[in-house]
Enzyme design. Structure first.
Site, PDB file in Angstrom:
ATOM      1  N   VAL A  24       0.863  -1.176   0.000  1.00  0.00           N
ATOM      2  CA  VAL A  24       0.000   0.000   0.000  1.00  0.00           C
ATOM      3  C   VAL A  24       0.898   1.224   0.000  1.00  0.00           C
ATOM      4  O   VAL A  24       1.851   1.305   0.789  1.00  0.00           O
ATOM      5  CB  VAL A  24      -0.920   0.031   1.242  1.00  0.00           C
ATOM      6  CG1 VAL A  24      -1.799   1.281   1.216  1.00  0.00           C
ATOM      7  CG2 VAL A  24      -1.781  -1.223   1.288  1.00  0.00           C
ATOM      8  N   CYS A  25       0.636   2.150  -0.904  1.00  0.00           N
ATOM      9  CA  CYS A  25       1.368   3.411  -0.933  1.00  0.00           C
ATOM     10  C   CYS A  25       2.879   3.152  -1.076  1.00  0.00           C
ATOM     11  O   CYS A  25       3.311   2.374  -1.932  1.00  0.00           O
ATOM     12  CB  CYS A  25       1.026   4.202   0.324  1.00  0.00           C
ATOM     13  SG  CYS A  25       1.513   5.935   0.298  1.00  0.00           S
ATOM     14  N   SER A  26       3.690   3.759  -0.234  1.00  0.00           N
ATOM     15  CA  SER A  26       5.143   3.615  -0.336  1.00  0.00           C
ATOM     16  C   SER A  26       5.649   2.271   0.151  1.00  0.00           C
ATOM     17  O   SER A  26       6.850   2.001   0.116  1.00  0.00           O
ATOM     18  CB  SER A  26       5.845   4.739   0.442  1.00  0.00           C
ATOM     19  OG  SER A  26       5.435   4.740   1.792  1.00  0.00           O
TER      20      SER A  26
ATOM     21  N   THR B 299       2.773   3.360  -6.916  1.00  0.00           N
ATOM     22  CA  THR B 299       2.950   3.834  -5.550  1.00  0.00           C
ATOM     23  C   THR B 299       2.332   5.224  -5.472  1.00  0.00           C
ATOM     24  O   THR B 299       1.708   5.686  -6.445  1.00  0.00           O
ATOM     25  CB  THR B 299       4.440   3.838  -5.159  1.00  0.00           C
ATOM     26  OG1 THR B 299       4.552   4.125  -3.749  1.00  0.00           O
ATOM     27  CG2 THR B 299       5.238   4.866  -5.933  1.00  0.00           C
TER      28      THR B 299
ATOM     29  N   ALA C 200      -1.716   2.583  -4.935  1.00  0.00           N
ATOM     30  CA  ALA C 200      -1.314   3.983  -4.800  1.00  0.00           C
ATOM     31  C   ALA C 200      -1.440   4.425  -3.339  1.00  0.00           C
ATOM     32  O   ALA C 200      -1.438   3.613  -2.429  1.00  0.00           O
ATOM     33  CB  ALA C 200      -2.184   4.832  -5.715  1.00  0.00           C
TER      34      ALA C 200
END
Length: 312
Positions: free
Chosen positions: A101-103, A121, A154
């Site tokens: 998730v995300c970074s 990302t 993202a």
């Protein structure tokens, strides 16, 4: 077992969002709760919000079927942790589904799981991620992506979209829709990350391609090939394509399509202009080509995007 990997400084919603999705899915599917937090150092793990979650250690007893890696301020330290990377690789090698998730994508990339794969990302991390992991085929405008057993999403709330897609895969569409309704969410969110950034965040920090991209946005009806863009930028076509991609995380052709999509969507949503006219003046050439691009990017054709906008 759904395991969510956290670390000091993790983003709370990156972990709690997917956990809530799976908790509800398991309730609707009547399989019982089966979600846990794991960390390199077991015990309370403090998030960037100051709230702690209690995690188990990184032990693989074969019960983990899905591992979701959270992102957050502490992700770079997590991506440098040999124990964490070994754990992620080990689960992937035995066939577990691995997601970020995300970074959290930094951890997957550092473990080598994203080499040669498409991934995404948070849009604000694009330039740094591309410079660190050039072997990853980063698409900075996707809500989530999956190739085989590897999934990436993202920023932050996109982890919920990713988890809903996984629930659909695990339990079926009916359960996924029930979870979305319970959480008061779209079952499938349309659009990409471009809707949350200006000029798709393609400008480099020093503004190298800023004027060019602004010019492109005002001249979308022109033939915008690499040769034209390179000439305007004052560099050779071959060098332009390489430098542009390295600095923006996006190929010139992809950037042009996204800018065309951004402008076309604005006009489709805010005016009664004929779809054919919008397609012509934004450089798509014809309505069918623009329709296919809309479906790829937003999940809906222009007419549906217009209807959705008008109904609120």
């Amino acid at each position: 077992m759904i395991a969510i990997l956290i670390f000091p400084g993790f983003q709370l919603l990156d972990a709690s969002g997917p956990a809530s999705v799976f908790e509800l899915a398991q309730r609707f599917a009547q399989t019982g709760p089966n979600v846990c937090m794991v960390a390199a150092r077991p015990g309370p793990v403090r998030s960037s919000a100051g709230i702690e979650l209690v995690a188990s250690g990184l032990k693989d007893d074969g019960s983990i079927s899905t591992l979701i890696v959270a992102g957050g301020l502490g992700v770079e330290e997590a991506a440098d942790c040999g124990k964490t990377l070994s754990f992620v690789r080990r689960l992937s090698e035995r066939g577990a589904r691995i997601a970020s998730v995300c970074s959290g994508a930094y951890v997957l990339a550092a473990a080598g799981l994203l080499n040669g794969r498409k991934a995404t990302t948070h849009w604000s991390r694009t330039q740094d991620f591309v410079s660190r992991y050039p072997e990853v085929r980063l698409d900075p405008d996707r809500i989530f992506l999956n190739e085989g057993n590897i999934w990436t999403s993202a920023g932050i709330t996109a982890g919920i979209d990713l988890a809903l897609a996984m629930v659909s895969e695990d339990f079926g569409e009916k359960v996924a829709k029930s979870v979305a309704r319970q959480l008061v969410l779209y079952h499938r969110r349309s659009g990409g990350q471009s809707q949350f950034s200006s000029l798709l965040e393609l400008k480099t920090p020093n503004g190298r391609f800023g004027p060019l991209l602004s010019w492109v946005r005002e001249n979308l009806d022109k033939p915008l090939n690499v040769e034209t863009l390179a000439e305007r930028a004052g560099i050779s076509p071959r060098h332009f394509a390489r430098v542009f991609t390295a600095e923006t995380g996006c190929t010139p052709s992809k950037a042009i399509e996204r800018l065309r999509l951004e402008v076309a969507r604005e006009r489709v949503q805010s005016s009664g202009e004929l779809i054919e006219r919008v397609a012509e003046t934004t450089g798509f050439g014809d309505a069918e080509r623009m329709r296919r691009a809309f479906v790829r990017a937003f999940g809906h054709p222009p007419q549906s995007v217009r209807r959705e906008s008008r109904t609120g």
